[in-house]
Design an enzyme around this catalytic site. Structure first.
Site, PDB file in Angstrom:
ATOM      1  N   GLU A  61      -4.125  -4.167 -10.709  1.00  0.00           N
ATOM      2  CA  GLU A  61      -2.389  -4.136 -11.329  1.00  0.00           C
ATOM      3  C   GLU A  61      -2.801  -3.915 -12.754  1.00  0.00           C
ATOM      4  O   GLU A  61      -3.107  -5.295 -13.682  1.00  0.00           O
ATOM      5  CB  GLU A  61      -1.443  -5.528 -10.824  1.00  0.00           C
ATOM      6  CG  GLU A  61      -1.113  -4.901  -9.574  1.00  0.00           C
ATOM      7  CD  GLU A  61       0.132  -5.225  -8.809  1.00  0.00           C
ATOM      8  OE1 GLU A  61      -0.075  -6.656  -9.394  1.00  0.00           O
ATOM      9  OE2 GLU A  61       0.260  -5.794  -7.258  1.00  0.00           O
ATOM     10  N   GLU A 102       5.358   1.532  -9.725  1.00  0.00           N
ATOM     11  CA  GLU A 102       7.042   0.429  -8.937  1.00  0.00           C
ATOM     12  C   GLU A 102       7.302   0.298  -9.438  1.00  0.00           C
ATOM     13  O   GLU A 102       8.301  -0.911 -10.781  1.00  0.00           O
ATOM     14  CB  GLU A 102       5.875  -0.259  -7.967  1.00  0.00           C
ATOM     15  CG  GLU A 102       6.729  -1.416  -7.459  1.00  0.00           C
ATOM     16  CD  GLU A 102       6.048  -2.461  -7.016  1.00  0.00           C
ATOM     17  OE1 GLU A 102       4.735  -2.857  -7.048  1.00  0.00           O
ATOM     18  OE2 GLU A 102       6.516  -2.946  -5.855  1.00  0.00           O
ATOM     19  N   ASP A 132      -2.090  -5.857  -1.734  1.00  0.00           N
ATOM     20  CA  ASP A 132      -2.381  -7.053  -0.760  1.00  0.00           C
ATOM     21  C   ASP A 132      -0.554  -7.292  -0.235  1.00  0.00           C
ATOM     22  O   ASP A 132      -0.413  -8.702  -0.144  1.00  0.00           O
ATOM     23  CB  ASP A 132      -2.694  -7.710  -2.231  1.00  0.00           C
ATOM     24  CG  ASP A 132      -1.378  -7.403  -3.328  1.00  0.00           C
ATOM     25  OD1 ASP A 132      -0.957  -6.994  -3.413  1.00  0.00           O
ATOM     26  OD2 ASP A 132      -1.566  -7.797  -4.864  1.00  0.00           O
ATOM     27  N   SER A 133       0.653  -6.146  -0.414  1.00  0.00           N
ATOM     28  CA  SER A 133       1.571  -6.904   0.237  1.00  0.00           C
ATOM     29  C   SER A 133       1.343  -7.040   2.189  1.00  0.00           C
ATOM     30  O   SER A 133       1.627  -7.919   2.127  1.00  0.00           O
ATOM     31  CB  SER A 133       2.618  -5.644   0.878  1.00  0.00           C
ATOM     32  OG  SER A 133       1.236  -4.844   0.892  1.00  0.00           O
ATOM     33  N   LYS A 190      -7.300  -0.235  -5.684  1.00  0.00           N
ATOM     34  CA  LYS A 190      -6.355  -0.480  -6.829  1.00  0.00           C
ATOM     35  C   LYS A 190      -6.287  -1.868  -7.965  1.00  0.00           C
ATOM     36  O   LYS A 190      -6.140  -2.762  -6.886  1.00  0.00           O
ATOM     37  CB  LYS A 190      -4.902  -0.416  -6.119  1.00  0.00           C
ATOM     38  CG  LYS A 190      -4.202  -0.457  -6.873  1.00  0.00           C
ATOM     39  CD  LYS A 190      -3.033  -0.187  -6.189  1.00  0.00           C
ATOM     40  CE  LYS A 190      -2.551  -0.689  -5.234  1.00  0.00           C
ATOM     41  NZ  LYS A 190      -1.495  -1.854  -6.197  1.00  0.00           N
ATOM     42  N   ASP A 246      -6.608  -3.025  -1.987  1.00  0.00           N
ATOM     43  CA  ASP A 246      -6.266  -3.647  -3.124  1.00  0.00           C
ATOM     44  C   ASP A 246      -6.670  -4.684  -3.561  1.00  0.00           C
ATOM     45  O   ASP A 246      -7.927  -5.787  -3.029  1.00  0.00           O
ATOM     46  CB  ASP A 246      -4.474  -4.475  -3.099  1.00  0.00           C
ATOM     47  CG  ASP A 246      -3.623  -3.998  -3.636  1.00  0.00           C
ATOM     48  OD1 ASP A 246      -3.888  -2.264  -4.238  1.00  0.00           O
ATOM     49  OD2 ASP A 246      -2.437  -4.059  -2.818  1.00  0.00           O
TER      50      ASP A 246
END
Ligand code: KIV
Length: 270
Positions: free
Chosen positions: A120, A187, A49-50, A118, A88
């Protein structure tokens, strides 16, 4: 140079850890770059999602939607054959209810044909990960500094410094493994903590700003190419200066157009 490589899957990821082989992963958001990564020896792609930062110009990842992830994720999948693709789940696509999380994970898998999603978070989303995995959708976890929590941190800050914070990150990583994730991103955590987590878990750890002892590494492609320069975190190494090359090409084109030297006869239909 084009490299022939064997197929990377969720299963081979685990086998690589068992065999002590390091795993390479890069972010990617488009078909053209995916084709180039496919032709390299890199094992896996993260459609992170970057993309909110590097493709859409947002200051963080919070505004990215499931539809964005599907558009970019499907483009990347169309460009690969043997490279594993993880997509993501964006902010608020899995935090409200577990049912909504499973539905969104399913949409991402069905509509992109990626290998895994993925999410978080650690202990707080243990049940969510377990239910997505139970639906047959492979999950990669992501603990430590989780960018979707940027407002809670008050900025992008290293996590896991000090005994209490380190224990929290450690328990998050364990929770992700216990919930059935096949790998976990660590991270921006201190290298010693990442090393300890890597030695404890049986699933691979993929580090970004987490030191050299993780089972693998991931970087944002535009960062490592020297193409995205809005900010440069300490953990980024520039393996090329693509931004300089692009800028020089844009100027050369401009000069050729304005000098009346492009197009030449060779570039013109008679
Ligand atoms: O969105 C992303 O690119 C990521 C990596 C930084 C791990 O989550």
């Amino acid at each position: 140079m084009t490299t022939q490589k064997s197929k990377t899957t969720v299963a081979t990821f685990g086998a690589m850890k068992a065999e002590g082989k390091r795993i390479s992963m890069l972010t990617c958001y488009d078909y053209t770059t995916a084709r180039l990564i496919e032709e390299s020896s890199v094992n896996a792609i993260l459609v992170g999602d970057s993309l909110g930062n590097v493709m859409l110009g947002y200051p963080d990842t919070l505004a990215v939607t499931v539809d964005d992830m599907i558009t970019y994720g499907a483009a990347v999948v169309r460009g690969v054959k043997n490279t594993m693709v993880v997509v993501d789940m964006p902010f608020m696509s899995y935090q409200v209810t577990i049912e909504e999380a499973v539905r969104n994970a399913g949409r991402i898998l069905k509509e992109t044909h990626c290998n895994a999603v993925k999410l978080e978070g650690g202990q707080s989303i243990r049940e969510t990960i377990a239910r997505i995995v139970a639906a047959g959708i492979p999950v990669m976890g992501h603990v430590g500094m989780t960018p979707q929590s940027v407002m809670q941190y008050g900025g992008f800050k290293v996590q896991g410094r000090g005994d209490e914070a380190a224990e929290r990150v450690f328990q998050d990583a364990l929770a992700v493994q216990e919930a059935g994730a096949f790998a976990v991103v660590l991270e921006c955590v201190p290298a010693g903590l990442a090393s300890e987590i890597t030695q404890t878990l049986h699933i691979p750890t993929i580090g970004i700003g987490a030191g050299v002892d993780c089972d693998g590494q991931v970087l944002v492609t535009q960062d490592m190419l020297g193409q995205y320069c809005d900010y440069g975190p300490k953990f980024v190494r520039r393996f090329a200066q693509v931004g300089d090359t692009m800028r020089a090409a844009f100027n050369a084109y401009d000069e050729a157009v304005k000098g009346g030297e492009f197009p030449s006869e060779k570039e013109t239909f008679s």
